[in-house]
Write a protein that holds these residues in place. Sequence first.
Motif, PDB file in Angstrom:
ATOM      1  N   PHE A  47       0.346   5.380   0.644  1.00 18.62           N
ATOM      2  CA  PHE A  47      -0.669   6.211   1.280  1.00 18.62           C
ATOM      3  C   PHE A  47      -0.732   7.614   0.670  1.00 18.62           C
ATOM      4  CE2 PHE A  47       0.452   2.872   4.125  1.00 18.62           C
ATOM      5  CZ  PHE A  47      -0.742   2.505   4.713  1.00 18.62           C
ATOM      6  N   MET A  98       0.829  -1.206   0.000  1.00 16.23           N
ATOM      7  CA  MET A  98       0.000   0.000   0.000  1.00 16.23           C
ATOM      8  C   MET A  98       0.863   1.255   0.000  1.00 16.23           C
ATOM      9  SD  MET A  98      -3.392   0.687   2.168  1.00 16.23           S
ATOM     10  CE  MET A  98      -4.479   2.005   1.695  1.00 16.23           C
ATOM     11  N   ASN A 151       4.745   8.744   3.807  1.00 16.89           N
ATOM     12  CA  ASN A 151       5.035   8.456   5.212  1.00 16.89           C
ATOM     13  C   ASN A 151       6.251   7.551   5.366  1.00 16.89           C
ATOM     14  OD1 ASN A 151       3.843   6.237   4.134  1.00 16.89           O
ATOM     15  ND2 ASN A 151       2.345   5.928   5.742  1.00 16.89           N
ATOM     16  N   PRO A 152       7.412   8.028   4.906  1.00 16.67           N
ATOM     17  CA  PRO A 152       8.610   7.213   5.140  1.00 16.67           C
ATOM     18  C   PRO A 152       8.877   7.104   6.639  1.00 16.67           C
ATOM     19  CG  PRO A 152       9.229   9.390   4.373  1.00 16.67           C
ATOM     20  CD  PRO A 152       7.732   9.310   4.285  1.00 16.67           C
ATOM     21  N   PHE A 153       9.521   6.002   7.025  1.00 18.72           N
ATOM     22  CA  PHE A 153       9.907   5.864   8.430  1.00 18.72           C
ATOM     23  C   PHE A 153      11.002   6.870   8.737  1.00 18.72           C
ATOM     24  CE2 PHE A 153       8.973   1.272   7.312  1.00 18.72           C
ATOM     25  CZ  PHE A 153       7.693   1.305   7.838  1.00 18.72           C
ATOM     26  N   LYS A 172      -0.482  10.615   2.188  1.00 19.95           N
ATOM     27  CA  LYS A 172       0.632  11.467   2.594  1.00 19.95           C
ATOM     28  C   LYS A 172       1.884  10.603   2.587  1.00 19.95           C
ATOM     29  CE  LYS A 172       1.879  14.129   6.363  1.00 19.95           C
ATOM     30  NZ  LYS A 172       1.947  13.676   7.742  1.00 19.95           N
ATOM     31  N   THR A 225      13.155  11.019   5.593  1.00 15.99           N
ATOM     32  CA  THR A 225      12.271  12.153   5.803  1.00 15.99           C
ATOM     33  C   THR A 225      12.878  13.444   5.276  1.00 15.99           C
ATOM     34  OG1 THR A 225      13.165  12.066   8.032  1.00 15.99           O
ATOM     35  CG2 THR A 225      10.908  11.329   7.738  1.00 15.99           C
TER      36      THR A 225
END
Lengths: 433, 292
Positions: B131, B129, B135-137, B133, B187
């Motif tokens: 997403f 999946m 959303n990298p760790f 937004k 990020t």
Amino acid sequence: MTDLSQTKLTQQQVRERIEQRLASRHRKEKIFRGLGIASIAFGMLAVLVLFTDIISKGSGAFVQSAIELRVHYDEQVLGIDKVDDESLAWANFTGVIREALRERFPEASSRSEKRELYSLVSTGAPFTLRDRLEANPELLGQTETVWLTADDDVDTFVKSLSDSAEGFRGRTSDQKAGWIEQLMASGELKKRFNTTFFTNGDSREPEQAGIRAALMGSLFTLLVTLALSFPIGVAAAIYLEEYAPKNRWTDLIEVNINNLAAVPSIVFGLLGLAIFINFFELPRSAPLVGGLVLTLMTLPTIIISSRAALKAVPPSIREAAMGMGASRMQVVFHHVLPLAMPGMLTGAIIGMAQALGETAPLLMIGMVAFIVDVPGGITDPSTVLPVQIFLWADSPERAFVERTSAAIMVLLSVLILMNASAVLLRKKLERRW
Amino acid sequence: MNTMTLDAAGQAEPVQPKAVEQDTVGTQTKVRETVGKPFCDSAKLRMRNVNVFYGEAQAIHDVSLDIGRNEVVAMIGPSGCGKSTFLRCLNRMNDTIEGCRVEGELSLDDEPIYGAKVDVVPLRARVGMVFQKPNPFPKSIYDNVAYGPKIHGIASRRAELDEIVENSLRRAGLWNEVKDRLDKPGTGLSGGQQQRLCIARAIAVSPEVILMDEPCSALDPIATARIEELIDELRENYTIAIVTHSMQQAARVSQRTAYFHLGHLVEVNDTETVFTNPQHELTEAYITGRFG
């Protein structure tokens, strides 16, 4: 969209109305800002007053008067002919000191005068000589000059001289005051750094009383508290936040945790007395029991702050991990926990700081005892810093006043150290996303 | 509920649903049966009569849809029409939402998706999946991509892992931009790069299906174009379901388009048909901009 030209008000009127209100809006803004500054100023003032008061009272305790004497390790006076453990235990070091004092002030002749004279040095002074002789057996039969800790009355008098020319006499007679002034004039009485304060346990004699036993007691107690409350608190928080379904039971648990945080600490003390000491028969006055009781007390704080930290982790990170097929535990341990850790640690250290300052529950489990020996483990009888402060504040000797303040300074330093490390840890662990 | 209308195909296959393949343009907008071509022969994902409830409220009404192998299906519709909810059923991301209940038959390669015996961990490894937004760790670029292979134990050696990371980043079209800073935090990349990193992360475990929930809504047109290109390339190997608010995007990337309206699947058709000759008046109203 409201078209102003269609309402009854013209643009001119609208502008006038805005302007009318403008002055009062600015005034309110200023008042609010002023109030904020005033509250901060009040807080800072309170801290300043507290610190100056404590430091001005307590700084004296870090120096201690000592008297220089020429002592002769006379075999006859000591009553020994060789230096070994047994003879050192029997040796009459008091006699040696008395002889040295008599030699220095030969004018003291009557019994009462002599008693005055002997009370110049601390009753702990013979141990100083013993230690010296034990370390240097060749001194037996020799003469040397040593600095011996002065009695607390002497110390108090010397320190009070800086406040008034008269000085605080108390039990000090005119003759004794004369001797002291004589010693000071000749440089045989000096104020030196008070190492005793940091190496000794409690004592009835202020000049021999130290903070170390209480400090170590606090340290051991906090270690037990941290080792128990942090893992338990974090585990409880993770379960409640990440696993538990939201239903009536978890609501009930949450309410009860919040209630637990509001329970007076003395109640935890009674609980600890009843359960840990009476039922489980753990040793009294031990940091182990103190730590257990304080764990009960800090647990709610840690759970609540840990839950807040977990809640603050953005759900997008959880979704990302879950979308990758991470199991629930992997989501928590790989992603959520590292991000929540700074907040959790801050909560834990706030809890620890609370525990460090806690007195009431420890009184109930016997940590209010008079502890002379520095504890070496979590089952040794010990006391803690706030209880030590309480005990010294209760003592009649005037020299304990400054020691009380000095103990407060030590307690505050430990607190500041803990809080600073919390900030540092937070900075170090904090990650941006 | 609606009356069941079974056609010949429906009778032949018991799982076939109540979909009407007749022309309903011009009839009442109250018609709740899907028009167009919701089914296909080589279905990768098969959904039948799916109902989703949030507590008491029903978010999805009786949706049946197939997503074919190596096909890109776009889901469009006004906000709150349930397209994201539907997408999240496909890898059971709705499980985490308190009070969410999914009914109906959903299967991946004819294996059920829901059920007491189904383990979501391997399911989500097969159905990746991306997403809305990015959303990298908050970890390094390398660790972001390597995370999936690591937890599933796909790579046994470091060299193997390195290879997976490089391949995934290459396929996501990000390798050249990040190959010199794999140890820098994910990020720290730009929005478009972050989203491509998320795609790389998703394909690192070699999923069969990729779900994309408005993957470009937070990106600028250039980054969007890059991702759309990528979707087109990925189609060769993956089955893709994409939710989007941009009709142009749906038109550009998908083979079929599904139009959702208030929790109902109104129309599914070849993308070209949907945008040039919509069969349902609601679809027409939406794509011509009369509402939504």
